[in-house]
Design a protein around this motif. Structure first.
Motif, PDB file in Angstrom:
ATOM      1  N   MET A   1       0.829  -1.211   0.000  1.00 23.17           N
ATOM      2  CA  MET A   1       0.000   0.000   0.000  1.00 23.17           C
ATOM      3  C   MET A   1       0.859   1.255   0.000  1.00 23.17           C
ATOM      4  N   ASN A   2       1.946   1.211   0.776  1.00 23.40           N
ATOM      5  CA  ASN A   2       2.849   2.372   0.817  1.00 23.40           C
ATOM      6  C   ASN A   2       3.470   2.635  -0.546  1.00 23.40           C
ATOM      7  N   ASN A   3       3.888   1.530  -1.224  1.00 22.27           N
ATOM      8  CA  ASN A   3       4.479   1.688  -2.552  1.00 22.27           C
ATOM      9  C   ASN A   3       3.471   2.255  -3.532  1.00 22.27           C
ATOM     10  N   SER A   4       2.233   1.785  -3.435  1.00 22.28           N
ATOM     11  CA  SER A   4       1.179   2.281  -4.326  1.00 22.28           C
ATOM     12  C   SER A   4       0.918   3.757  -4.090  1.00 22.28           C
ATOM     13  N   TYR A   5       0.903   4.150  -2.812  1.00 17.17           N
ATOM     14  CA  TYR A   5       0.679   5.565  -2.492  1.00 17.17           C
ATOM     15  C   TYR A   5       1.827   6.415  -2.997  1.00 17.17           C
ATOM     16  N   GLU A   6       3.054   5.900  -2.801  1.00 11.45           N
ATOM     17  CA  GLU A   6       4.241   6.666  -3.232  1.00 11.45           C
ATOM     18  C   GLU A   6       4.259   6.839  -4.738  1.00 11.45           C
ATOM     19  N   ASN A   7       3.958   5.768  -5.480  1.00 14.60           N
ATOM     20  CA  ASN A   7       3.945   5.837  -6.939  1.00 14.60           C
ATOM     21  C   ASN A   7       2.875   6.801  -7.429  1.00 14.60           C
ATOM     22  N   SER A   8       1.706   6.767  -6.772  1.00 18.38           N
ATOM     23  CA  SER A   8       0.620   7.665  -7.156  1.00 18.38           C
ATOM     24  C   SER A   8       1.001   9.114  -6.900  1.00 18.38           C
ATOM     25  N   PHE A   9       1.667   9.342  -5.761  1.00 17.23           N
ATOM     26  CA  PHE A   9       2.065  10.714  -5.415  1.00 17.23           C
ATOM     27  C   PHE A   9       3.100  11.237  -6.409  1.00 17.23           C
ATOM     28  N   LEU A  10       4.075  10.373  -6.770  1.00 17.69           N
ATOM     29  CA  LEU A  10       5.120  10.803  -7.698  1.00 17.69           C
ATOM     30  C   LEU A  10       4.544  11.123  -9.069  1.00 17.69           C
ATOM     31  N   SER A  11       3.558  10.303  -9.490  1.00 17.47           N
ATOM     32  CA  SER A  11       2.982  10.515 -10.825  1.00 17.47           C
ATOM     33  C   SER A  11       2.196  11.815 -10.889  1.00 17.47           C
ATOM     34  N   LYS A  12       1.623  12.229  -9.736  1.00 16.77           N
ATOM     35  CA  LYS A  12       0.821  13.447  -9.718  1.00 16.77           C
ATOM     36  C   LYS A  12       1.627  14.682  -9.339  1.00 16.77           C
ATOM     37  N   SER A  13       2.844  14.482  -8.875  1.00 19.11           N
ATOM     38  CA  SER A  13       3.665  15.600  -8.428  1.00 19.11           C
ATOM     39  C   SER A  13       4.016  16.523  -9.586  1.00 19.11           C
ATOM     40  N   ILE A  14       4.098  17.816  -9.275  1.00 16.87           N
ATOM     41  CA  ILE A  14       4.489  18.767 -10.324  1.00 16.87           C
ATOM     42  C   ILE A  14       5.944  18.583 -10.712  1.00 16.87           C
ATOM     43  N   PHE A  15       6.693  17.844  -9.891  1.00 17.29           N
ATOM     44  CA  PHE A  15       8.097  17.604 -10.186  1.00 17.29           C
ATOM     45  C   PHE A  15       8.318  16.244 -10.825  1.00 17.29           C
ATOM     46  N   ASN A  16       7.290  15.711 -11.500  1.00 17.10           N
ATOM     47  CA  ASN A  16       7.501  14.437 -12.193  1.00 17.10           C
ATOM     48  C   ASN A  16       8.352  14.664 -13.437  1.00 17.10           C
ATOM     49  N   THR A  17       8.811  13.562 -14.021  1.00 14.86           N
ATOM     50  CA  THR A  17       9.770  13.636 -15.127  1.00 14.86           C
ATOM     51  C   THR A  17       9.232  14.406 -16.321  1.00 14.86           C
ATOM     52  N   GLN A  18       7.967  14.173 -16.653  1.00 13.45           N
ATOM     53  CA  GLN A  18       7.386  14.867 -17.802  1.00 13.45           C
ATOM     54  C   GLN A  18       7.423  16.379 -17.621  1.00 13.45           C
ATOM     55  N   ASN A  19       7.048  16.842 -16.447  1.00 12.69           N
ATOM     56  CA  ASN A  19       7.051  18.285 -16.198  1.00 12.69           C
ATOM     57  C   ASN A  19       8.459  18.855 -16.178  1.00 12.69           C
ATOM     58  N   ILE A  20       9.405  18.090 -15.631  1.00 12.98           N
ATOM     59  CA  ILE A  20      10.798  18.539 -15.606  1.00 12.98           C
ATOM     60  C   ILE A  20      11.330  18.684 -17.026  1.00 12.98           C
ATOM     61  N   VAL A  21      11.056  17.684 -17.862  1.00 13.91           N
ATOM     62  CA  VAL A  21      11.520  17.728 -19.259  1.00 13.91           C
ATOM     63  C   VAL A  21      10.872  18.901 -19.996  1.00 13.91           C
ATOM     64  N   LEU A  22       9.569  19.083 -19.815  1.00 13.99           N
ATOM     65  CA  LEU A  22       8.871  20.191 -20.475  1.00 13.99           C
ATOM     66  C   LEU A  22       9.404  21.547 -20.011  1.00 13.99           C
ATOM     67  N   ALA A  23       9.676  21.654 -18.706  1.00 13.14           N
ATOM     68  CA  ALA A  23      10.224  22.904 -18.173  1.00 13.14           C
ATOM     69  C   ALA A  23      11.592  23.198 -18.771  1.00 13.14           C
ATOM     70  N   ASN A  24      12.417  22.166 -18.929  1.00 10.62           N
ATOM     71  CA  ASN A  24      13.743  22.349 -19.529  1.00 10.62           C
ATOM     72  C   ASN A  24      13.648  22.755 -20.994  1.00 10.62           C
ATOM     73  N   ILE A  25      12.730  22.108 -21.716  1.00  8.86           N
ATOM     74  CA  ILE A  25      12.536  22.479 -23.125  1.00  8.86           C
ATOM     75  C   ILE A  25      12.052  23.923 -23.221  1.00  8.86           C
ATOM     76  N   GLY A  26      11.106  24.286 -22.350  1.00  7.64           N
ATOM     77  CA  GLY A  26      10.608  25.652 -22.345  1.00  7.64           C
ATOM     78  C   GLY A  26      11.698  26.658 -22.052  1.00  7.64           C
ATOM     79  N   TRP A  27      12.586  26.320 -21.103  1.00 11.95           N
ATOM     80  CA  TRP A  27      13.701  27.212 -20.766  1.00 11.95           C
ATOM     81  C   TRP A  27      14.636  27.386 -21.965  1.00 11.95           C
ATOM     82  N   ALA A  28      14.894  26.288 -22.674  1.00 11.35           N
ATOM     83  CA  ALA A  28      15.762  26.351 -23.852  1.00 11.35           C
ATOM     84  C   ALA A  28      15.140  27.201 -24.960  1.00 11.35           C
ATOM     85  N   VAL A  29      13.834  27.052 -25.171  1.00 11.91           N
ATOM     86  CA  VAL A  29      13.145  27.837 -26.197  1.00 11.91           C
ATOM     87  C   VAL A  29      13.152  29.319 -25.835  1.00 11.91           C
TER      88      VAL A  29
END
Length: 283
Positions: A1-29
């Motif tokens: 249950m803890n792992n499931s909660y942690e995975n769910s939290f990471l996927s919804k976090s604003i600091f997930n990988t997709q958002n980090i990559v998009l932020a970096n691309i935006g900074w480069a543009v």
């Protein structure tokens, strides 16, 4: 249950990988648009054309934040026990990014605030550290993986090594040799380091191609290529009338952004790999 909660939290976090990559691309543009729109020189009161001070400050901010974020993301990989390519690899690269950030701050302060452009400064200590740390980290990444390149791949490495070396040598020959021995040694250190990083980056790109963390190392290789382009341009453009902020200097920003993206992608790939392994064990 803890792992499931942690995975769910990471996927919804604003600091997930997709958002980090998009932020970096935006900074480069944003950086590219900034350089393209405002890099033109304007005549001053004395009739001499120069770039606005606010523009030069902006280029330093774009560059500094790119390398600071890259260092944070690389050091996050170092702190993760699940990281695929080895924690020490990311520790060295992260410290290299941090050194470049500090060196850039010192260089910007010297140029903008002190109005000085010395052949050497305290910032060079951190730039030298950057190359040593990056080189060590990337060599460690190569050493940790069994290199089994095809003949055509080795030919690509050789071709890029020859081209990169000849270009660096030609550019160096266009510049006047400094009468100070230490300055001359430092200049050649930068040139040789750029070529070495270019060769290592090419080898990494081919060695990791198609692997489970191939995306991250493609970004790292592209970052090293961007660093080479910016450094070679800086070396070529240097002279008595040189002013910071030329368009090709945006590749320094690109380099920091790509290092950060590579770190984020590796973190995500390592996390997914750990989840799959845990799932298999439970099954």
């Amino acid at each position: 249950m803890n792992n499931s909660y942690e995975n769910s939290f990471l996927s919804k976090s604003i600091f997930n990988t997709q958002n980090i990559v998009l932020a970096n691309i935006g900074w480069a543009v944003l950086a590219l648009l900034y350089f393209l729109l405002f890099s033109a020189k304007v005549p001053g009161a004395d009739g001499i054309e120069s770039r606005a001070e606010w523009y030069v400050i902006g280029t330093n901010i774009f560059e500094a934040l790119a390398y600071l974020c890259a260092s944070i993301l690389c050091l996050r990989n170092w702190l993760s026990p699940q990281i695929v390519s080895g924690r020490n690899v990311w520790l060295l690269i992260g410290l290299g990014m941090l050194s470049y950030f500090v060196g850039g701050i010192i260089f910007g302060y010297t140029e903008i605030v002190l109005k000085d452009e010395p052949d050497m400064s305290v910032g060079d200590i951190f730039f030298v550290l950057t190359y040593l740390l990056l080189g060590a980290g990337m060599i460690l990444a190569v050493a940790s993986r069994r290199i089994n390149l095809e003949k055509w791949q080795w030919l690509i490495v050789l071709a890029i090594a020859v081209f990169g070396s000849l270009l660096a040598w030609w550019i160096s020959m266009q510049q006047e040799t400094s009468p100070e021995l230490l300055v001359a040694i430092l200049n050649w250190f930068y040139v040789v380091s750029d070529v070495v990083l270019l060769i290592i980056a090419t080898t990494l790109l081919l060695a990791f191609w198609g692997g489970r963390v191939s995306q991250s190392w493609r970004m790292i290789a592209a970052a090293a290529f961007s660093l080479y382009i910016a450094d070679m341009w800086f070396k070529y453009a240097q002279g008595p009338n040189y002013q910071s902020g030329e368009i090709l200097e945006v590749f320094w920003v690109f380099s920091g952004v790509l290092f950060g993206m590579g770190a984020a992608l590796e973190y995500d790939a390592s996390l997914r790999r750990t989840r799959r392994t845990s799932t298999r064990k439970r099954a």
